[in-house]
Every structure is written in structure tokens, then in C-alpha cells.
Write an enzyme that holds these catalytic residues in place. Structure first.
Site, short mmCIF file in Angstrom:
data_model
loop_
_atom_site.label_atom_id
_atom_site.label_comp_id
_atom_site.label_asym_id
_atom_site.label_seq_id
_atom_site.Cartn_x
_atom_site.Cartn_y
_atom_site.Cartn_z
CE LYS A 149 -0.18 -0.46 4.99
NZ LYS A 149 -0.83 -1.24 6.04
NE ARG A 181 -6.41 0.57 11.96
CZ ARG A 181 -5.23 0.37 11.41
NH1 ARG A 181 -4.31 1.33 11.43
NH2 ARG A 181 -4.92 -0.77 10.83
CE1 TYR A 191 14.22 31.17 6.08
CE2 TYR A 191 14.49 28.84 5.59
CZ TYR A 191 14.22 30.14 5.18
OH TYR A 191 13.95 30.38 3.87
CG MET A 196 10.82 23.64 0.51
SD MET A 196 9.80 24.82 -0.39
CE MET A 196 8.78 25.49 0.90
C1 LIG Z 1 0.00 -2.21 6.52
C2 LIG Z 1 -0.55 -3.45 7.09
C3 LIG Z 1 0.28 -4.54 7.35
C4 LIG Z 1 1.79 -4.47 7.25
O1 LIG Z 1 2.26 -3.86 8.43
P1 LIG Z 1 3.83 -3.68 8.74
O2 LIG Z 1 3.88 -3.15 10.12
O3 LIG Z 1 4.33 -2.68 7.74
O4 LIG Z 1 4.45 -5.00 8.56
C5 LIG Z 1 -0.31 -5.71 7.77
N1 LIG Z 1 -1.66 -5.80 7.95
C6 LIG Z 1 -2.48 -4.76 7.74
C7 LIG Z 1 -3.94 -4.90 7.95
C8 LIG Z 1 -1.95 -3.54 7.32
O5 LIG Z 1 -2.76 -2.50 7.12
#
Ligand SMILES: *Cc1c(COP(=O)(O)O)cnc(C)c1O
Length: 358
Positions: free
Chosen positions: A35, A130, A254, A302
Site C-alpha cells: 500500500k 480501529r 532559519y 525546504m
Molecule cells: C500495513 C498493514 C500490514 C503491514 O504492516 P507492517 O507493520 O508494515 O508489517 C499488515 N496488515 C495490515 C492490515 C496492514 O494494514
């Protein structure tokens, strides 16, 4: 014209890390989390390099569609499912696997025309609070899924909230709650993220879901990739664009938050928060100039950062600089900046050129 900041991505390191997952969780299937454009590493290239992964996991329908358009044939899991009937039809058409976590998605399923067949995972909330159904609903959800001829229930999922902390008591509670909830039900089980894979063997179950460890960063609080035999995949680099000799009392950048304690050489590196280098990295954060560790001084701008070159007085304009990678663990920069490696990777901006090597 080449850009000033580059992220070098070593594909063989990705493959090495995938093999580490295989040896830590032998015989398990691997759903690689790619992702957010593979945590900033480029989802298409990463998916190709991870040809040995059994499935791919993404967060959004767009991310999944991009992979399908480029010919990805493997199972793709949408980790939060979909929110509309249209998207559910698209998911079915593209043979995506949906994670169901909310009653609204069950309603969509009842509206889905029977011509569409869907493969689904059901997510249980064992403590992350969640996404997910209450574990005590597992049995009725299983009955519901099996009553629908166009739904193929692949299995059960939960997500660990505190697995990055080896001393946290929540993880064992989550493992037990999940085991109890799915006991006797059909389907595969999937619990482990990277932290589960490296630190909680009980979570390995049928499918593991590695993300951050594939990219060569430790998933554990205070951990380093090398603790788990992982290789860093990304090396973020730039170069010195100026070198000055400043005088005792001169303030840097800065706010002039850092003052030269003596006459000294100071370098300017062509990277800043506009590239995704964290603005909160404080003075003292390590930077590798020409293979040597020096310190960031003053605020991150930046387009630039300044470095103390007293330890490296021969440094010259054009010298190579590494911000994180093989010479400086990304975890060290994340800790200095009060964040996690995940965020540093994901926040690189389009100004950074991504360069792949085998
Ligand atoms: C992103 C995600 C993972 C991977 O998590 P990592 O900590 O990067 O290994 C696994 N399961 C779900 C549901 C996720 O959203």
C-alpha cells in the site's frame, strides 16, 4: 537535468528481505503489503521484484486497479474493503479479495447482483479498535457468508496493535481472543504484520502480512534492520552544493538555532523537507558525507540542510551525501525526528528521483 535528491532502491535487497520472511515464518503464505505506493518505493516495481510473494495487499481500490492495469495476476487483497456498491462490483470484476470489517459492507453484499462473485476475508477487532467486527460475532458471520452462494469466505484476519513492543501485554490477549473466536470455523487465519513475524511466532498462522520489514527497516521499537537480518532497500542521497568556512559565533539557517562554536567548515546539502527529509530532524542528526558521519546543524529548510564539517574538513562541493540507507539506518533518523521509518518512506515527495538497481 538530474534532480538533486535521489532514492536508490535495491531490488535484490527486497528479495532478500522476502526470503527472511520465509525463513522466519516457514511454510506460511505471504501477503506482501505494498500500500501507499509500496511505502514510497514504487508499487509496480516492488510487486514485480516480489514475484515470490503469494499475494499483495493494498489499502485502496485505486492502488489495486493500478496493479491490475499493469497486468498483475496474483491475488490482491483490499485491506479495508470497499464503501460503495459500484466499487464492490469493480472489485468482483477485477477478482480482488475484500476484507469485510463493518456491517455497512454486509449490506452492500446483500445488494450485490448474484452474477458477481466475491472472495472475502473477515476482519475481527481483537484490540486495535480501529476496524473489525467484535470477535463474538465470528460464528454468525461465518454462517452468513456461507449462506451466500456468490461469496467465497477465504478466512479470518485481525491486526495487532502493540506487537512492536516486546513487553506489551496486549499482544497475547489479541492472539488468544482471535484463536478463541475462530476456533472451529472454516477458512485461513492471518494475524502477523512485520512485528508479529519477527517477534511473535504464535501469530504466524496461515498467512503473514509483512510490510515494513520487506523495505529493510525494523518493525520493533528501538530495533534495527540488522537485528533481524534485513537489508535496507532505500538509500536516500543528495550532494554537497556549497562548502563555507564560517566564524565563531555565526548562526546557521532559519532562526539561527545553531551557532558555530569556533571557526569551522560548514556544508550545505541539496535536500530538505520539500523532498521529504523530516523538518523535525534536530541538530546532531547524523548525515553521511562521502562515507563519513557528520551532524546536521540548524533547522531543516525546504531545499537544503547544513552540516558540520569539522570531522571532514576535505569535503568538497559535489561530494555524495546519504541521508539514510546502508550507511545510516533509517530507524536512527526516524528516532531523531520523533517519527517512524514508515512515515519517512511514505513522505518522500515527487521531487525525489527514484532510481532502481538490481
Ligand atoms: C500495513 C498493514 C500490514 C503491514 O504492516 P507492517 O507493520 O508494515 O508489517 C499488515 N496488515 C495490515 C492490515 C496492514 O494494514
Amino acid at each position: 537535468m538530474s534532480r538533486r535528491a535521489q532514492a536508490y532502491i535495491r531490488l535484490s535487497a527486497l528479495q532478500h528481505n522476502l526470503q527472511r520472511v520465509r525463513s522466519l515464518a516457514p511454510e506460511r503464505k505471504i501477503m506482501a503489503a505494498i500500500k501507499a505506493d509500496a511505502y514510497g518505493h514504487g508499487a509496480l516495481k516492488v510487486a514485480t521484484a516480489l514475484a515470490d510473494a503469494d499475494a499483495l495487499a493494498v489499502a485502496t481500490l485505486d492502488e489495486a486497479m493500478q496493479l491490475r492495469w499493469h497486468g498483475e495476476q496474483r491475488a490482491i487483497v483490499l485491506l479495508a474493503g470497499v464503501q460503495s456498491l459500484d466499487d464492490m462490483r469493480t472489485a468482483a470484476e477485477q477478482k480482488l479479495q475484500l476484507v469485510l470489517h463493518d456491517p455497512s459492507q454486509l449490506r452492500l453484499l446483500t445488494e450485490l447482483e448474484p452474477v458477481w462473485t466475491l472472495a472475502v476475508w473477515i476482519k475481527l477487532d481483537t484490540g486495535m479498535h480501529r476496524l473489525g467486527f467484535p470477535p463474538e460475532q465470528a460464528k454468525e458471520l461465518s454462517v452468513l457468508a456461507e449462506s451466500k452462494s456468490n461469496v467465497n469466505l477465504l478466512g479470518w484476519m485481525t491486526h495487532l496493535a502493540c506487537a512492536d513492543d516486546l513487553s506489551h501485554p496486549a499482544t497475547t490477549g489479541q492472539i488468544n481472543a482471535f484463536k478463541h473466536a475462530v476456533s472451529g470455523l472454516h477458512g485461513a487465519r492471518s494475524v502477523a504484520n512485520s512485528a508479529g513475524i519477527v517477534a511473535w511466532p504464535e501469530t504466524h498462522q496461515d498467512w503473514v502480512r509483512p510490510g515494513i520489514m520487506l523495505y529493510g527497516a525494523s518493525p520493533l521499537v528501538g530495533g534495527r534492520a540488522t537485528d533481524h537480518g534485513l537489508q535496507p532497500v532505500m538509500s536516500l542521497r543528495s550532494e554537497l552544493i556549497a562548502v563555507h568556512t564560517l566564524s565563531a559565533g555565526d548562526g546557521i539557517g532559519y532562526g539561527q538555532t545553531w551557532t558555530c562554536p569556533e571557526n569551522m567548515p560548514v556544508g550545505v546539502v541539496g535536500i530538505g523537507y520539500g523532498d521529504g527529509y523530516p523538518r523535525h530532524a534536530p541538530s546532531g542528526t547524523p548525515v553521511l558525507v562521502d562515507g563519513r558521519r557528520v551532524s546536521l546543524i540548524g533547522r531543516v529548510s525546504m531545499d537544503m540542510i547544513c552540516v558540520d564539517l569539522r570531522e571532514h574538513p576535505d569535503a568538497r562541493v559535489g561530494d555524495a551525501v546519504e541521508l539514510w540507507g546502508e550507511g545510516i539506518p533509517v530507524e536512527e533518523i526516524a528516532e531523531a525526528a520523533g517519527t517512524i521509518s514508515y512515515e519517512l518512506f511514505c513522505r518522500l515527495t515527487g521531487r525525489v528521483e527514484i532510481i532502481y538497481s538490481p
